[in-house]
Write a protein that holds these residues in place. Structure first.
Motif, PDB file in Angstrom:
ATOM      1  N   SER A 169       0.832  -1.187   0.000  1.00 38.82           N
ATOM      2  CA  SER A 169       0.000   0.000   0.000  1.00 38.82           C
ATOM      3  C   SER A 169       0.875   1.249   0.000  1.00 38.82           C
ATOM      4  N   THR A 170       0.364   2.333  -0.590  1.00 39.60           N
ATOM      5  CA  THR A 170       1.108   3.581  -0.649  1.00 39.60           C
ATOM      6  C   THR A 170       1.395   4.104   0.751  1.00 39.60           C
ATOM      7  N   GLU A 171       0.449   3.951   1.651  1.00 40.18           N
ATOM      8  CA  GLU A 171       0.633   4.440   3.020  1.00 40.18           C
ATOM      9  C   GLU A 171       1.776   3.710   3.713  1.00 40.18           C
ATOM     10  N   GLU A 172       1.864   2.389   3.500  1.00 42.02           N
ATOM     11  CA  GLU A 172       2.953   1.632   4.104  1.00 42.02           C
ATOM     12  C   GLU A 172       4.291   2.060   3.519  1.00 42.02           C
ATOM     13  N   GLY A 173       4.320   2.308   2.194  1.00 40.66           N
ATOM     14  CA  GLY A 173       5.559   2.757   1.566  1.00 40.66           C
ATOM     15  C   GLY A 173       5.981   4.129   2.063  1.00 40.66           C
ATOM     16  N   ASP A 174       5.022   5.034   2.227  1.00 36.73           N
ATOM     17  CA  ASP A 174       5.338   6.373   2.726  1.00 36.73           C
ATOM     18  C   ASP A 174       5.832   6.314   4.169  1.00 36.73           C
ATOM     19  N   ALA A 175       5.223   5.460   4.962  1.00 36.63           N
ATOM     20  CA  ALA A 175       5.641   5.330   6.361  1.00 36.63           C
ATOM     21  C   ALA A 175       7.084   4.844   6.441  1.00 36.63           C
ATOM     22  N   ALA A 176       7.449   3.901   5.568  1.00 38.10           N
ATOM     23  CA  ALA A 176       8.818   3.395   5.553  1.00 38.10           C
ATOM     24  C   ALA A 176       9.787   4.450   5.037  1.00 38.10           C
TER      25      ALA A 176
END
Length: 229
Positions: A169-176
């Motif tokens: 998910s984009t949110e998981e990628g941004d969080a990382a």
């Protein structure tokens, strides 16, 4: 091999007024930014990660010089020598566009600081490939009506399954990507001490998310959505 002399660190940083000219160059890793600082002490090249955030142009301001040091590195079959300044901070007052002569004064074959930090060799001009005969076009393979018969030609890679091809998910990628900065607020101040590749990825992602840099506050702020008339 690049030769770098140990930087001469002063007892305390020096604060000087000056003008910082920034030039964006397209390299094999994508665009990168190099700078040239003009002060009463002299003219110095600047390649600090902090500059990656700023648009091309001329910035008037006050600059905190941490230290000045000579640097040499291979470029286009030769060596380039320059005097660099490492900045400990800056306060910017205004920006102007580079003139054509000012833009051309920067070396287009300049080494990407990312390659310089990783020790990668400078990009070389690719040799012209030798002309080779074109292989005969293979005969088309007719698909079988039987779903249990594999009609994929020998040696061809099968298309990846949807489960393998689907990214996270984009949110998981941004969080990382943003780490402790996540979740992002209305304004974000990036940490330029992280590795340069990650910093570039953060800058690119902020632009995609609708943030813009205010060079005076040195913070990224979410741009207000246009209100319907």
């Amino acid at each position: 091999m690049a030769v770098t002399l140990a930087p001469e660190r002063s007892v305390s940083p020096i604060v000087v007024p000056g003008q910082l000219a920034l030039r964006t160059i397209r390299g094999r890793n994508g665009p990168f930014t190099v700078g040239r600082l003009s002060t009463h002490l002299g003219v110095f090249e600047v390649k600090d990660p902090e500059l990656e955030q700023y648009h091309e142009g001329k910035y008037d301001g006050e600059f905190i010089i941490r230290y000045i040091f000579p640097k040499s590195y291979p470029v286009g079959g030769g060596m380039r020598f320059e005097i660099r300044a490492s900045l400990d901070g800056m306060t910017l007052f205004g920006i102007d566009k580079l003139s054509g002569d000012e833009a051309r004064s920067f070396a287009i074959q300049d080494v990407d600081p990312l390659d310089e930090e990783s020790g990668a060799p400078p990009a070389a001009t690719p040799a012209k490939p030798a002309k080779v005969s074109r292989p005969a076009k293979p005969a088309p393979v007719r698909a079988s009506a039987d779903p249990l018969v594999d009609t994929t030609p020998f040696g061809a890679d099968a298309a990846p399954s949807a489960a393998v091809a689907a990214p996270g998910s984009t949110e998981e990628g941004d969080a990382a990507l943003f780490g402790l900065l996540w979740p992002l607020g209305q304004s974000v101040k990036l940490d330029s001490t992280i590795d340069r590749r990650t910093l570039r990825a953060q800058i690119a992602r902020l632009g995609e998310l609708g943030y813009a840099l205010d060079f005076k506050t040195q913070e990224w702020s979410r741009q207000a959505e246009l209100q319907p008339a």
